[in-house]
Each structure stands twice: as structure tokens, then as C-alpha cells.
Design an enzyme around this catalytic site. Structure first.
Site, short mmCIF file in Angstrom:
data_model
loop_
_atom_site.label_atom_id
_atom_site.label_comp_id
_atom_site.label_asym_id
_atom_site.label_seq_id
_atom_site.Cartn_x
_atom_site.Cartn_y
_atom_site.Cartn_z
N GLY A 45 0.83 -1.21 0.00
CA GLY A 45 0.00 0.00 0.00
C GLY A 45 0.86 1.26 0.00
N ILE B 172 -0.77 -1.86 -5.95
CA ILE B 172 -1.74 -2.68 -6.69
C ILE B 172 -2.04 -2.02 -8.03
CG2 ILE B 172 -2.91 -3.89 -4.80
CD1 ILE B 172 -5.08 -1.67 -4.98
N ILE C 34 -2.24 -7.49 -1.56
CA ILE C 34 -2.29 -8.16 -0.26
C ILE C 34 -3.19 -9.39 -0.26
CG2 ILE C 34 -4.20 -6.80 0.73
CD1 ILE C 34 -2.39 -6.71 3.33
N TYR D 183 -15.08 -1.42 9.02
CA TYR D 183 -13.72 -0.93 9.24
C TYR D 183 -13.28 -1.25 10.66
CZ TYR D 183 -9.90 2.55 9.31
OH TYR D 183 -8.69 3.18 9.41
N LYS E 220 -10.41 -3.83 12.18
CA LYS E 220 -9.31 -3.30 12.99
C LYS E 220 -9.20 -4.04 14.33
CE LYS E 220 -7.57 -0.36 10.13
NZ LYS E 220 -6.33 -0.77 9.43
N ILE F 127 -5.37 11.39 10.01
CA ILE F 127 -4.04 11.88 9.64
C ILE F 127 -4.18 13.04 8.65
CG2 ILE F 127 -1.78 11.27 8.68
CD1 ILE F 127 -2.45 9.75 11.28
N1 SER Z 1 -8.87 8.10 9.04
C1 SER Z 1 -9.65 6.90 9.20
C2 SER Z 1 -11.01 7.09 8.68
O1 SER Z 1 -11.53 8.17 8.79
C3 SER Z 1 -9.72 6.51 10.63
O2 SER Z 1 -8.62 5.75 10.99
O3 SER Z 1 -11.59 6.17 8.19
#
Ligand code: SER
Length: 320
Positions: free
Chosen positions: A8, A35, A55, A143, A147, A173
Site C-alpha cells: 500500500g 496494486i 495483499i 472498518y 481493525k 491523519i
Molecule cells: N482516518 C480513518 C477514517 O476516517 C480513521 O482511521 O476512516
């Protein structure tokens, strides 16, 4: 760590992590895995080796690990939270099936593995403020399910097979190189693009929606420093709470307005993202990361904002 594979490598974090790892360990020792449809370009392609690394294709990943004598895998492949709700089967296949492939290869070929977890690993009944390291994790998104299961599977491979697995729960982020896509925290990147372009920002989340966030340089240090940390000090492994700041859309808008006084934001609610954001913590307690591997972020909201505005103006060739 000598020979590293990033799966990735063209994503929001992967693209900058690959360059940071190449600077640190030597460009030829860091393989950019990609990919089809997300091939590396520019500096990422020219500065070191690159290989197709899907992956979901265990044989392909194993080949690369053998060819380059890989000893550390950064597994950055994932569908972000909102996209995962539209493609839950693919999110499971990539997030959990892919992780299983990576862990099996790591077990057989003796690699360390970093796989990010997320604030998405928490749910409605997790304590919202100063969320502890060890607490209730019952997310209701695909999601989040991948996780939490990924954290458990990674810990299992460490305890059962001695695979050196480590992870952090990344918050949103903020970065200016590759855009995120399909995440709930993406607004905190998109707002800066709107601000430098002098556009009115359409905010998909309501005022008062607090989430943890972090500027990219701190996220890169977290991933690299955790993988370099003395294992004897690690009580936890998968995954450490980390954070740098917590804010809601109003706080972000008013911080940007300090530097662009006429910047405007309107609310245009995205109910899917709002529901996801409402189920996530307001702020994490990251003291275990500080105690066990000296985690310490450098950027707060104000310094992040100044740097984002400066870098985006450069990138988009916009004068202040
Ligand atoms: N930045 C991610 C999201 O918003 C959260 O880990 O899905």
C-alpha cells in the site's frame, strides 16, 4: 530492520512512509508495493524498487519477501471507514484476509509486521473522553470490525508464533502529499485545500464532533519509532493509542481563520460519516505509548495549520 516491504505504498500514509523509510534505511532496501491502478509515480517510483504487491495474493507477497530478503513488512493496505461501509466484503478481504496472508508469510519467512489500527477500533460503548488503552472495543462498522480483529490476530501471532507484530491506533491523519479517500476524518484534510483555494468549505460533520487527529510527520515517526523500540519495554503491542490533538470542525475553522480571516465554512451533513464519527472517541489517552516507547508528538493544531497552508500553497502554486 534492513529490508522493508511497504504494502500500500501509494496511499495517503504509505507514500510518505516509503520515502521516510528510504531516507532512514537506504532507498534500495525499501520496496514500494502497489496494486494495479495505484502504481507509484515520480519520486516514489524513481527513488527505489517497486513491485506489484496485492495483499489478497499471498503467493505474490511471498515471492517479493524472498526476492528482496525482506525482514520487515509495513502493511498499509486498507479501505477507510466510509468506503468500507459501501464495500464491506472487500474491506474484510483486504483488511483481515490480507492481514492473515501477511502474518502467515511473516511466520514462515521471519518478518516483523506493522499493521495500523485506528480510532475506528472503538465503538458507541467505549468511554468517549481520555479513552483508555485497554477498554471496551465493540465497533459497529466493518472498518472497526477488521481493525479489532486485526489487533487480536496480530497479538495471537506474537504470542503463539513469536512473530514481532506491532501497531498503533492512528487517529485522523492530516497531510498535503497524497489525499486520503473514503475516511471519516478526511474533512480535516479537505478543509485546508478549500481554504488555500479561497473556497467555502462544505463540512460533512456537525459542530461539536470531536475526534483525535495528527499531522503526518508525527504519524511517520510513530510507525518508525515503534518498530525500532526495545521489545523488552513493550507491555502492549497491538495496538497503542496515539494522538496529537483533538478538535471539532468549528475549532479547525477558527484556527484556519487566524491565517485566512475571510475563510468560510458551511455545514452539509453526511449522515453516514456523522454516525461513524459519533461512535468514535473524542480524545484518546496515549500514556502507554509514552511510557513504553517514548511516544511524543511534535505538532499541535496551530503548527499543523501553519505548515499545511504553507505546503499546499506551494503545491497548488497559490500566492498567500
Ligand atoms: N482516518 C480513518 C477514517 O476516517 C480513521 O482511521 O476512516
Amino acid at each position: 530492520m534492513k529490508n522493508i516491504l511497504i504494502i500500500g505504498s501509494t496511499g495517503q500514509i504509505g507514500s510518505e512512509l516509503t520515502m521516510a523509510l528510504r531516507n532512514r534505511y537506504g532507498a534500495s532496501n525499501v520496496v514500494a508495493g502497489f496494486i494495479a491502478g495505484a502504481e507509484p509515480k515520480g519520486k516514489l517510483l524513481e527513488s527505489g524498487p517497486a513491485e506489484a504487491a496485492d495483499i489478497t495474493d499471498a503467493a505474490q507477497i511471498a515471492e517479493i519477501v524472498k526476492k528482496y530478503k525482506i525482514d520487515t513488512i509495513y502493511n498499509m493496505a486498507a479501505l477507510l471507514s466510509a468506503t468500507a461501509e459501501t464495500k464491506p466484503q472487500l474491506a474484510w478481504k483486504t483488511g483481515l484476509g490480507g492481514l492473515f496472508n501477511v502474518l502467515e508469510i511473516a511466520r514462515e519467512l521471519h518478518c516483523a509486521v506493522f499493521t495500523p489500527s485506528s480510532i475506528g477500533a472503538f465503538g458507541d460503548n467505549t468511554p468517549k473522553c481520555n479513552t483508555p488503552q485497554d477498554t471496551i472495543q465493540r465497533p459497529k462498522t466493518m472498518y472497526g470490525v477488521t481493525k479489532v480483529a486485526g489487533e487480536l490476530l496480530s497479538d495471537y501471532y506474537f504470542k503463539r508464533f513469536g512473530v514481532d507484530t506491532r501497531s498503533v491506533r492512528f487517529p485522523g491523519i492530516i497531510s498535503h502529499v497524497a489525499p486520503p479517500g473514503g475516511g471519516t476524518t478526511d474533512y480535516a484534510v479537505e478543509i485546508y485545500y478549500a481554504a488555500v483555494k479561497r473556497e467555502v468549505f462544505q463540512c460533512p460533520l456537525l459542530a461539536g464532533t470531536f475526534m483525535d487527529m495528527m499531522y503526518m510527520p508525527d504519524a511517520l515517526s510513530a510507525a518508525i519509532n515503534l518498530m525500532e523500540a526495545n521489545p523488552d519495554r513493550l507491555i502492549h503491542r497491538n495496538a497503542f493509542n496515539i494522538t496529537a490533538m483533538s478538535f471539532d470542525p468549528e475549532t479547525l475553522q477558527s484556527t484556519i481563520s487566524k491565517y485566512i480571516p475571510d475563510f468560510r465554512m458551511e455545514y452539509r451533513l453526511d449522515p453516514v460519516r456523522q454516525a461513524i464519527a459519533d461512535s468514535w472517541p473524542n480524545s484518546l489517552d496515549d500514556s502507554c505509548a509514552s511510557e513504553e516507547w517514548d511516544w511524543m508528538p511534535k505538532y499541535n493544531l496551530d503548527t499543523t495549520t501553519q505548515d499545511m497552508l504553507k505546503e499546499l500553497r506551494k503545491k497548488l502554486r497559490i500566492n498567500a
